[in-house]
Motif scaffolding. Structure first.
Motif, PDB file in Angstrom:
ATOM      1  N   VAL A  24      -6.336  -3.770   3.264  1.00 49.48           N
ATOM      2  CA  VAL A  24      -4.995  -4.163   3.700  1.00 49.48           C
ATOM      3  C   VAL A  24      -4.155  -4.547   2.484  1.00 49.48           C
ATOM      4  CG1 VAL A  24      -3.647  -5.669   5.193  1.00 49.48           C
ATOM      5  CG2 VAL A  24      -5.894  -4.871   5.945  1.00 49.48           C
ATOM      6  N   ILE A  25      -4.355  -5.747   1.956  1.00 52.59           N
ATOM      7  CA  ILE A  25      -3.611  -6.140   0.758  1.00 52.59           C
ATOM      8  C   ILE A  25      -3.956  -5.220  -0.410  1.00 52.59           C
ATOM      9  CG2 ILE A  25      -3.241  -7.977  -0.930  1.00 52.59           C
ATOM     10  CD1 ILE A  25      -1.931  -8.452   1.770  1.00 52.59           C
ATOM     11  N   GLY A  26      -5.238  -4.850  -0.526  1.00 55.78           N
ATOM     12  CA  GLY A  26      -5.629  -3.948  -1.605  1.00 55.78           C
ATOM     13  C   GLY A  26      -4.912  -2.616  -1.539  1.00 55.78           C
ATOM     14  N   GLU A  27      -4.817  -2.047  -0.353  1.00 51.69           N
ATOM     15  CA  GLU A  27      -4.097  -0.785  -0.170  1.00 51.69           C
ATOM     16  C   GLU A  27      -2.609  -0.949  -0.472  1.00 51.69           C
ATOM     17  OE1 GLU A  27      -2.799   3.037   0.833  1.00 51.69           O
ATOM     18  OE2 GLU A  27      -4.844   2.350   0.456  1.00 51.69           O
ATOM     19  N   ALA A  28      -2.028  -2.049   0.000  1.00 51.74           N
ATOM     20  CA  ALA A  28      -0.598  -2.288  -0.227  1.00 51.74           C
ATOM     21  C   ALA A  28      -0.297  -2.415  -1.717  1.00 51.74           C
ATOM     22  CB  ALA A  28      -0.150  -3.537   0.521  1.00 51.74           C
ATOM     23  N   LEU A  29      -1.132  -3.145  -2.447  1.00 49.22           N
ATOM     24  CA  LEU A  29      -0.899  -3.314  -3.884  1.00 49.22           C
ATOM     25  C   LEU A  29      -1.142  -2.018  -4.650  1.00 49.22           C
ATOM     26  CD1 LEU A  29      -2.394  -6.881  -4.507  1.00 49.22           C
ATOM     27  CD2 LEU A  29       0.001  -6.215  -4.202  1.00 49.22           C
ATOM     28  N   LEU A  30      -2.099  -1.198  -4.190  1.00 49.72           N
ATOM     29  CA  LEU A  30      -2.305   0.096  -4.821  1.00 49.72           C
ATOM     30  C   LEU A  30      -1.074   0.978  -4.613  1.00 49.72           C
ATOM     31  CD1 LEU A  30      -4.028   2.117  -6.334  1.00 49.72           C
ATOM     32  CD2 LEU A  30      -5.146   2.721  -4.176  1.00 49.72           C
ATOM     33  N   ARG A  31      -0.521   0.972  -3.399  1.00 53.52           N
ATOM     34  CA  ARG A  31       0.704   1.749  -3.160  1.00 53.52           C
ATOM     35  C   ARG A  31       1.848   1.258  -4.037  1.00 53.52           C
ATOM     36  NH1 ARG A  31       1.343   2.971   3.349  1.00 53.52           N
ATOM     37  NH2 ARG A  31      -0.839   3.494   3.787  1.00 53.52           N
ATOM     38  N   LEU A  32       1.961  -0.055  -4.188  1.00 54.38           N
ATOM     39  CA  LEU A  32       3.003  -0.614  -5.051  1.00 54.38           C
ATOM     40  C   LEU A  32       2.819  -0.127  -6.482  1.00 54.38           C
ATOM     41  CD1 LEU A  32       5.362  -2.657  -5.513  1.00 54.38           C
ATOM     42  CD2 LEU A  32       3.593  -4.377  -5.938  1.00 54.38           C
ATOM     43  N   ALA A  33       1.591  -0.196  -6.989  1.00 48.55           N
ATOM     44  CA  ALA A  33       1.313   0.238  -8.354  1.00 48.55           C
ATOM     45  C   ALA A  33       1.625   1.724  -8.528  1.00 48.55           C
ATOM     46  CB  ALA A  33      -0.147  -0.045  -8.699  1.00 48.55           C
ATOM     47  N   GLU A  34       1.188   2.547  -7.575  1.00 49.29           N
ATOM     48  CA  GLU A  34       1.434   3.987  -7.662  1.00 49.29           C
ATOM     49  C   GLU A  34       2.924   4.293  -7.620  1.00 49.29           C
ATOM     50  OE1 GLU A  34      -2.607   5.705  -5.448  1.00 49.29           O
ATOM     51  OE2 GLU A  34      -0.893   5.037  -4.252  1.00 49.29           O
ATOM     52  N   ASP A  35       3.648   3.557  -6.792  1.00 47.32           N
ATOM     53  CA  ASP A  35       5.086   3.791  -6.640  1.00 47.32           C
ATOM     54  C   ASP A  35       5.824   3.498  -7.946  1.00 47.32           C
ATOM     55  OD1 ASP A  35       7.501   4.354  -5.557  1.00 47.32           O
ATOM     56  OD2 ASP A  35       7.538   2.733  -4.114  1.00 47.32           O
ATOM     57  N   LEU A  36       5.459   2.404  -8.596  1.00 47.36           N
ATOM     58  CA  LEU A  36       6.164   1.998  -9.813  1.00 47.36           C
ATOM     59  C   LEU A  36       5.664   2.735 -11.052  1.00 47.36           C
ATOM     60  CD1 LEU A  36       6.381  -1.868  -9.239  1.00 47.36           C
ATOM     61  CD2 LEU A  36       8.216  -0.177  -9.015  1.00 47.36           C
ATOM     62  N   ALA A  37       4.460   3.297 -10.986  1.00 47.51           N
ATOM     63  CA  ALA A  37       3.868   3.925 -12.170  1.00 47.51           C
ATOM     64  C   ALA A  37       4.543   5.236 -12.550  1.00 47.51           C
ATOM     65  CB  ALA A  37       2.374   4.166 -11.942  1.00 47.51           C
ATOM     66  N   GLY A  38       5.393   5.763 -11.673  1.00 45.55           N
ATOM     67  CA  GLY A  38       6.095   6.991 -12.013  1.00 45.55           C
ATOM     68  C   GLY A  38       6.993   6.852 -13.215  1.00 45.55           C
ATOM     69  N   GLY A  39       7.607   5.668 -13.374  1.00 43.24           N
ATOM     70  CA  GLY A  39       8.514   5.476 -14.500  1.00 43.24           C
ATOM     71  C   GLY A  39       8.228   4.250 -15.329  1.00 43.24           C
ATOM     72  N   LYS A  40       7.144   3.511 -14.998  1.00 44.36           N
ATOM     73  CA  LYS A  40       6.809   2.282 -15.703  1.00 44.36           C
ATOM     74  C   LYS A  40       5.347   2.293 -16.126  1.00 44.36           C
ATOM     75  CE  LYS A  40      10.921   0.673 -14.595  1.00 44.36           C
ATOM     76  NZ  LYS A  40      11.983   0.484 -15.594  1.00 44.36           N
ATOM     77  N   LYS A  41       5.024   1.483 -17.097  1.00 44.01           N
ATOM     78  CA  LYS A  41       3.634   1.269 -17.494  1.00 44.01           C
ATOM     79  C   LYS A  41       3.077   0.144 -16.628  1.00 44.01           C
ATOM     80  CE  LYS A  41       4.289   2.568 -22.356  1.00 44.01           C
ATOM     81  NZ  LYS A  41       4.195   2.069 -23.763  1.00 44.01           N
ATOM     82  N   VAL A  42       2.220   0.518 -15.676  1.00 46.95           N
ATOM     83  CA  VAL A  42       1.711  -0.439 -14.687  1.00 46.95           C
ATOM     84  C   VAL A  42       0.205  -0.606 -14.860  1.00 46.95           C
ATOM     85  CG1 VAL A  42       1.447  -0.955 -12.234  1.00 46.95           C
ATOM     86  CG2 VAL A  42       3.535   0.164 -13.061  1.00 46.95           C
ATOM     87  N   SER A  43      -0.230  -1.854 -14.907  1.00 47.63           N
ATOM     88  CA  SER A  43      -1.651  -2.166 -14.979  1.00 47.63           C
ATOM     89  C   SER A  43      -2.065  -2.995 -13.773  1.00 47.63           C
ATOM     90  CB  SER A  43      -1.976  -2.953 -16.257  1.00 47.63           C
ATOM     91  OG  SER A  43      -1.682  -2.196 -17.404  1.00 47.63           O
ATOM     92  N   VAL A  44      -3.300  -2.811 -13.338  1.00 48.01           N
ATOM     93  CA  VAL A  44      -3.889  -3.608 -12.260  1.00 48.01           C
ATOM     94  C   VAL A  44      -5.084  -4.362 -12.831  1.00 48.01           C
ATOM     95  CG1 VAL A  44      -5.204  -3.520 -10.103  1.00 48.01           C
ATOM     96  CG2 VAL A  44      -3.133  -2.131 -10.369  1.00 48.01           C
ATOM     97  N   ILE A  45      -5.125  -5.665 -12.575  1.00 46.00           N
ATOM     98  CA  ILE A  45      -6.244  -6.504 -13.008  1.00 46.00           C
ATOM     99  C   ILE A  45      -6.951  -6.993 -11.755  1.00 46.00           C
ATOM    100  CG2 ILE A  45      -6.926  -8.541 -14.331  1.00 46.00           C
ATOM    101  CD1 ILE A  45      -4.233  -8.285 -15.842  1.00 46.00           C
ATOM    102  N   MET A  46      -8.227  -6.642 -11.600  1.00 45.20           N
ATOM    103  CA  MET A  46      -8.939  -6.909 -10.346  1.00 45.20           C
ATOM    104  C   MET A  46     -10.428  -7.066 -10.621  1.00 45.20           C
ATOM    105  SD  MET A  46     -10.310  -3.545 -10.006  1.00 45.20           S
ATOM    106  CE  MET A  46     -10.781  -3.368  -8.312  1.00 45.20           C
TER     107      MET A  46
END
Length: 393
Positions: A24-46
């Motif tokens: 749930v939250i994990g999927e939502a945050l992955l979608r957020l990261a994927e959405d922003l990674a198109g034009g930004k340098k996005v990292s996930v710490i988990m």
């Protein structure tokens, strides 16, 4: 496919629990990261429970997202001491990952609480980064409901978290009651955005033409869910000749007690740990869903399973006091009934459901409106609006 960014990252998303283990939250945050990674340098710490990189490759997820995945040493069923040690380990992992990636904006939730948000607050102050603090629950108060924290330690942890709240550029939480607690406790002047958690996907779930006359509970059978009260009430009700069916699924410290209850009574099923899709289908199969919660903790948290109950179109039986955010949500949305947390009241409510005095069809509420607000798309869009995307990169 994941990548390794060079230079200072635009955004770091920090949450110990992540996709696919926490869908749930994990999927939502992955979608957020994927959405922003198109034009930004996005990292996930988990923390990694099930080889995140293999899961990403198989699922073709996480394109252009960098992952800092530390090993997970505990689960929700682990003892408090082990979980506390794991929280310290993850804090150290976060420090390493932040210094390695040096993000300009950091989003962090209360998973785990207090220590990780604190080191994020310190990092953001030192490196002049933006700080987005998402309080899924408020600690140490929520923990104190489960097991009494030593007064000195409680005060220290509370002051640490108040510091983090005041340093945040934006605070996100679930209910207005929690937002008021945050303001009162910390004195923060940061904007506080209210956003409920999304529900697990119901894309593969079918609504049966005739739901079973009974109650389901899918979620953590932990210290805050009044499981001993449920067991005592169900036992008394069935021993008196009750006919309703009860279905439980999930893990937690009381899972073995629920398994024993299922062994004793044919009317009770215990499914243990099941997939999110299976849990969603199980909820849909029954007329009613149980939503038990300790009253005090509703000031500091909100049960995540409530969102799934909306999508499952089950009537909700909340087991809590009338003066709680959970009771207000169930009553104001006409989703079900609120039962006092005692054996006599709960047994009486079971009898009223069995007799038809309480009919699940009378508690449908505005499900479509609620579903729109609890969708993944809405949740991700709200998170994006809280993150200063235009200022990073």
């Amino acid at each position: 496919m994941t990548i390794k960014h060079s230079g200072r990252r635009d955004l770091a998303i920090i949450n110990r629990s992540f996709w696919p283990v926490y869908p749930v939250i994990g999927e939502a945050l992955l979608r957020l990261a994927e959405d922003l990674a198109g034009g930004k340098k996005v990292s996930v710490i988990m923390q990694d429970h099930a080889d995140i990189h293999t899961s990403l490759r198989k699922g073709k997820r996480g394109a252009n997202v960098e992952f800092f995945s530390g090993k997970a040493w505990s689960t929700s069923a682990s003892g408090l001491f082990v979980r506390a040690l794991d929280a310290v380990y993850f804090m150290l992992w976060v420090v390493f990952a932040l210094l390695r990636s040096r993000p300009k904006t950091v989003y962090v939730s209360t998973d785990p609480p207090v220590l990780v948000p604190f080191v994020v607050a310190v990092y953001c102050a030192l490196f002049r980064a933006k700080f987005i603090y998402h309080l899924q629950d408020i600690h140490p108060e929520a923990a104190n409901v489960v097991i009494k924290v030593h007064p000195l330690l409680f005060t220290v942890l509370q002051r640490i978290d108040c510091f983090s709240m005041r340093r945040a550029d934006v605070v996100i939480t679930i209910t207005e009651e929690m937002a008021e607690e945050i303001r009162k406790r910390s004195g923060t002047r940061s904007p506080i955005n209210i956003e409920g958690n999304p529900a697990v996907s119901f894309d593969e779930v079918s609504q049966p033409p005739n739901k079973k006359k009974g109650l389901t509970f899918c979620g953590n059978a932990g210290r805050l869910q009044r499981i001993p009260l449920l067991i005592d009430s169900i036992t008394q009700y069935l021993d008196a000749g009750g006919k309703l069916e009860f279905a439980f699924a999930g893990g937690g410290i009381y899972s073995s007690a629920l398994a024993e209850l299922a062994e004793k009574y044919d009317e009770v099923d215990f499914w243990g740990q099941i997939t999110p899709a299976e849990a969603a289908q199980l909820n849909c199969n029954y007329e009613w869903a149980l939503l038990p919660i300790e009253d005090e903790v509703t000031r500091y948290a909100f049960p995540s399973k409530s969102s799934s109950y909306v999508f499952a179109r089950t009537a909700v039986l909340a087991v809590c006091g009338d003066d709680t955010s959970v009771a207000e949500w169930v009553s104001s949305q006409n989703l079900g009934v609120v039962c006092s947390p005692d054996v006599a009241s709960l047994v009486g409510t079971f009898i009223r459901i069995e007799s038809g005095e309480l009919c699940s069809a009378d508690f449908d509420g505005d499900r479509e409106g609620l579903k729109a607000k609890l969708s993944f798309d809405h949740f991700v869009a709200r998170l994006k609006s809280s993150i200063p995307v235009g200022e990073i990169g």
